[in-house]
Design a protein around this motif. Structure first.
Motif, PDB file in Angstrom:
ATOM      1  N   CYS A   6       0.542  -1.190  -0.048  1.00  9.32           N
ATOM      2  CA  CYS A   6       0.025   0.354  -0.433  1.00  9.32           C
ATOM      3  C   CYS A   6       0.967   1.462   0.172  1.00  9.32           C
ATOM      4  O   CYS A   6       1.693   1.215   0.775  1.00  9.32           O
ATOM      5  N   ASN A   7       0.251   2.083  -0.533  1.00  6.65           N
ATOM      6  CA  ASN A   7       1.541   3.343  -1.020  1.00  6.65           C
ATOM      7  C   ASN A   7       0.090   4.807  -0.012  1.00  6.65           C
ATOM      8  O   ASN A   7       0.854   5.284  -0.538  1.00  6.65           O
ATOM      9  N   ALA A   8      -0.781   4.324   0.033  1.00  9.79           N
ATOM     10  CA  ALA A   8      -1.447   4.982   0.681  1.00  9.79           C
ATOM     11  C   ALA A   8      -0.680   5.996   2.085  1.00  9.79           C
ATOM     12  O   ALA A   8      -1.007   5.820   2.929  1.00  9.79           O
ATOM     13  N   GLY A  17       4.484   4.148   5.091  1.00  9.72           N
ATOM     14  CA  GLY A  17       4.805   3.917   4.084  1.00  9.72           C
ATOM     15  C   GLY A  17       4.142   2.933   3.654  1.00  9.72           C
ATOM     16  O   GLY A  17       4.776   2.359   2.725  1.00  9.72           O
ATOM     17  N   ALA A  18       5.145   1.783   4.861  1.00 10.97           N
ATOM     18  CA  ALA A  18       5.294   0.232   4.475  1.00 10.97           C
ATOM     19  C   ALA A  18       4.066  -0.418   5.255  1.00 10.97           C
ATOM     20  O   ALA A  18       3.660  -1.610   4.751  1.00 10.97           O
ATOM     21  N   TYR A  88     -11.194 -12.381  -7.974  1.00 17.83           N
ATOM     22  CA  TYR A  88     -10.542 -12.722  -6.431  1.00 17.83           C
ATOM     23  C   TYR A  88     -11.439 -12.567  -5.566  1.00 17.83           C
ATOM     24  O   TYR A  88     -11.502 -13.177  -4.144  1.00 17.83           O
ATOM     25  N   ASN A  89     -12.241 -11.872  -6.515  1.00 16.19           N
ATOM     26  CA  ASN A  89     -14.056 -12.148  -4.866  1.00 16.19           C
ATOM     27  C   ASN A  89     -14.456 -13.413  -4.755  1.00 16.19           C
ATOM     28  O   ASN A  89     -15.007 -13.713  -5.614  1.00 16.19           O
ATOM     29  N   GLU A  90     -14.747 -13.658  -3.824  1.00 16.24           N
ATOM     30  CA  GLU A  90     -15.084 -15.155  -3.063  1.00 16.24           C
ATOM     31  C   GLU A  90     -15.551 -15.185  -2.103  1.00 16.24           C
ATOM     32  O   GLU A  90     -15.194 -14.954  -0.981  1.00 16.24           O
ATOM     33  N   ASN A  91     -17.214 -14.381  -2.169  1.00 14.20           N
ATOM     34  CA  ASN A  91     -18.279 -15.031  -1.173  1.00 14.20           C
ATOM     35  C   ASN A  91     -18.008 -13.137  -0.525  1.00 14.20           C
ATOM     36  O   ASN A  91     -17.554 -12.878   1.015  1.00 14.20           O
ATOM     37  N   GLU A  92     -17.227 -12.405  -0.987  1.00 15.30           N
ATOM     38  CA  GLU A  92     -17.044 -10.730  -0.618  1.00 15.30           C
ATOM     39  C   GLU A  92     -15.416 -10.698  -0.232  1.00 15.30           C
ATOM     40  O   GLU A  92     -15.302 -10.100   0.958  1.00 15.30           O
ATOM     41  N   ASN A  93     -15.011 -11.772  -0.010  1.00  9.56           N
ATOM     42  CA  ASN A  93     -13.611 -12.055   0.562  1.00  9.56           C
ATOM     43  C   ASN A  93     -12.783 -11.796  -0.517  1.00  9.56           C
ATOM     44  O   ASN A  93     -12.426 -12.496  -1.431  1.00  9.56           O
ATOM     45  N   CYS A  94     -11.536 -11.072  -0.993  1.00  9.18           N
ATOM     46  CA  CYS A  94     -10.675 -10.830  -1.828  1.00  9.18           C
ATOM     47  C   CYS A  94      -9.602 -12.558  -1.008  1.00  9.18           C
ATOM     48  O   CYS A  94      -8.665 -12.535   0.298  1.00  9.18           O
ATOM     49  N   HIS A  95      -9.341 -13.574  -2.290  1.00 15.02           N
ATOM     50  CA  HIS A  95      -8.462 -14.164  -2.118  1.00 15.02           C
ATOM     51  C   HIS A  95      -7.317 -14.042  -3.158  1.00 15.02           C
ATOM     52  O   HIS A  95      -6.407 -14.802  -3.697  1.00 15.02           O
ATOM     53  N   ALA A  96      -7.050 -12.573  -3.633  1.00 16.15           N
ATOM     54  CA  ALA A  96      -5.575 -12.947  -4.454  1.00 16.15           C
ATOM     55  C   ALA A  96      -4.368 -13.065  -3.391  1.00 16.15           C
ATOM     56  O   ALA A  96      -4.075 -12.577  -2.446  1.00 16.15           O
ATOM     57  N   PRO A  97      -2.947 -13.594  -4.094  1.00 15.96           N
ATOM     58  CA  PRO A  97      -2.430 -13.821  -3.643  1.00 15.96           C
ATOM     59  C   PRO A  97      -1.333 -12.659  -3.445  1.00 15.96           C
ATOM     60  O   PRO A  97      -0.711 -12.454  -2.365  1.00 15.96           O
ATOM     61  N   ASN A  98      -1.051 -11.364  -4.040  1.00 22.22           N
ATOM     62  CA  ASN A  98      -0.880 -10.619  -3.755  1.00 22.22           C
ATOM     63  C   ASN A  98      -2.111  -8.501  -3.730  1.00 22.22           C
ATOM     64  O   ASN A  98      -2.562  -9.354  -4.981  1.00 22.22           O
ATOM     65  N   VAL A  99      -1.616  -8.192  -3.275  1.00 20.94           N
ATOM     66  CA  VAL A  99      -3.119  -6.802  -3.230  1.00 20.94           C
ATOM     67  C   VAL A  99      -2.104  -5.561  -3.293  1.00 20.94           C
ATOM     68  O   VAL A  99      -1.613  -5.809  -2.564  1.00 20.94           O
ATOM     69  N   LEU A 100      -2.516  -4.771  -4.283  1.00 24.93           N
ATOM     70  CA  LEU A 100      -1.712  -3.086  -4.003  1.00 24.93           C
ATOM     71  C   LEU A 100      -2.655  -2.422  -4.380  1.00 24.93           C
ATOM     72  O   LEU A 100      -3.789  -2.161  -4.987  1.00 24.93           O
ATOM     73  N   ILE A 101      -3.102  -1.812  -2.846  1.00 23.92           N
ATOM     74  CA  ILE A 101      -3.944  -0.351  -2.728  1.00 23.92           C
ATOM     75  C   ILE A 101      -2.832   0.483  -3.247  1.00 23.92           C
ATOM     76  O   ILE A 101      -1.763   0.869  -2.954  1.00 23.92           O
ATOM     77  N   ASN A 102      -3.162   1.808  -4.122  1.00 25.40           N
ATOM     78  CA  ASN A 102      -2.818   2.268  -4.768  1.00 25.40           C
ATOM     79  C   ASN A 102      -3.150   3.520  -4.241  1.00 25.40           C
ATOM     80  O   ASN A 102      -4.548   3.839  -4.308  1.00 25.40           O
TER      81      ASN A 102
END
Length: 120
Positions: A6-8, A17-18, A88-102
């Motif tokens: 996440c870079n927010a 920042g990390a 990656y949305n399974e029943n409103e849960n994220c199942h992505a192996p890596n997530v990037l929030i910009n």
């Protein structure tokens, strides 16, 4: 367990920042067809009031894990996702192996987005 980047940096949950201190991250984007249609609704601008409010959504165990995980953040318990068209949305849960929030230079939720979004 997903890995989060996440870079927010202006988010009350983003430390140095990390590290993300949120216990649950909420992504919204019910009508999203791309990452631009998503937002991180957990984002709150850094200030005293938001710091106090965010204490109810703090992942203390995860914070300890994050100290030892470098730039990639171990997210626990998970990421709630309202982007129903995302693969990656399974029943409103994220199942992505890596997530990037910009959200670089963000001052509100509207200037954040989930870059991991992939339309079904």
């Amino acid at each position: 367990m997903a890995k989060l980047s996440c870079n927010a940096e202006n988010c009350v949950n983003n430390v140095t920042g990390a590290f993300c201190t949120a216990g649950v991250i909420h992504i919204k984007g019910n009508n999203a067809h791309s990452s631009e249609g998503t937002i991180c609704s957990t984002f709150a601008e850094k200030n005293f009031k938001n710091a106090v409010v965010s204490m109810t959504n703090t992942n203390y165990t995860g914070e300890l894990m994050q100290i030892f995980s470098g730039n990639e953040i171990a997210v626990s318990p998970g990421i709630k996702c309202g982007a129903v068209r995302c693969v990656y949305n399974e029943n409103e849960n994220c199942h992505a192996p890596n997530v990037l929030i910009n959200g670089e230079h963000s001052v509100s939720q509207l200037s954040t987005q989930c870059e991991t979004f992939v339309e079904r």
